[in-house]
Design an enzyme around this catalytic site. Sequence first.
Site, mmCIF file in Angstrom:
data_model
loop_
_atom_site.group_PDB
_atom_site.id
_atom_site.type_symbol
_atom_site.label_atom_id
_atom_site.label_comp_id
_atom_site.label_asym_id
_atom_site.label_seq_id
_atom_site.Cartn_x
_atom_site.Cartn_y
_atom_site.Cartn_z
ATOM 1 N N LYS A 80 -0.255 0.375 7.292
ATOM 2 C CA LYS A 80 -0.829 -0.304 6.038
ATOM 3 C C LYS A 80 -1.503 -1.404 6.381
ATOM 4 O O LYS A 80 -1.227 -2.108 7.741
ATOM 5 C CB LYS A 80 0.719 -0.944 5.307
ATOM 6 N N GLU B 176 0.508 -6.108 -5.160
ATOM 7 C CA GLU B 176 1.730 -6.850 -5.100
ATOM 8 C C GLU B 176 1.508 -8.093 -5.877
ATOM 9 O O GLU B 176 0.250 -8.714 -5.862
ATOM 10 C CB GLU B 176 1.745 -7.498 -3.532
HETATM 11 O O1 KIV Z 1 5.587 -6.276 4.456
HETATM 12 C C1 KIV Z 1 6.077 -5.619 3.446
HETATM 13 O O2 KIV Z 1 7.158 -5.532 3.399
HETATM 14 C C2 KIV Z 1 5.133 -5.469 2.498
HETATM 15 C C3 KIV Z 1 5.728 -5.082 1.256
HETATM 16 C C4 KIV Z 1 6.256 -6.061 0.376
HETATM 17 C C5 KIV Z 1 4.719 -4.098 0.511
HETATM 18 O O3 KIV Z 1 4.166 -5.836 2.651
#
Ligand code: KIV
Length: 269
Positions: free
Chosen positions: A111, A179
Amino acid sequence: MTTTRGLRSKAGEEPITMLTAYDAPTAAVVDEAGIDVILVGDSMGNAVLGYDTTLPVTLEEVESRTGAVARAAEDALVVADMPFLSFGVDEAESIHNAGRMLKEANADAVKIESGPHTVDLTARLTDLGIPVMAHLGLTPQHVNRLGYGRQGTDREAAEEIVELAGAHADAGAFSLVLEHVPANLAGAVTEALEIPTIGIGAGPDCDGQVLVINDVLGLDDWSPPFSKQFGDVRAEMARAVGEYRDAVEAGEFPSEEHSHVEETLEDLY
Ligand code: KIV
């Protein structure tokens, strides 16, 4: 086993479930509960490493914890969160760092907190076989510029999110975290995209939902207003630790049941 392709076909049919985890025992519980995606979030900075922000989290910390989660997860898709400045500075370095998450930590995908600077990188990583989950709206790695408030609240900011969401989907991202944005903006993005959206503080109209495991379990004394506590694990931990302390102090633990006397050593003294 959940795959990025499986996730895409689930979108619009059934809600996608995602939670963070940062260690093997928690990942095992999350996986056994049938959660679709485990995110080894850089939220570990606040959740388990004791930092005030996610900025100090290192690639090695995410890699080590992703390895632990991947070893415990049998079915869930494991997504490693790329920490601050581990991507986006130099393309070759970004690819090398993201590749480590798959090659060495056994993640299924990465991500990336997204912006105009991550569209080309998303395409390049996707071409190379590194699936990318994009992330728009509140991106905590930009706390010094954006703060922690709700994002996309005026027309210009909302349009920028819609545009960037489309650009990342076109670049090949397999899903998008939204988010802390207005529910109607998240609904509009979800409607416009073919890839699944996963919301946190983004209302009910996303294809899935994600929360930080500490908030779900009630581990910390603070949680964001958009999350919901589903348990009181902090209280249960405090009870167990207190009982252990009392038992040791009272000489009740260890008892005979938890001890072993070796008969051949009886004449030792
Ligand atoms: O780092 C994380 O846990 C996140 C989530 C809140 C989506 O980016």
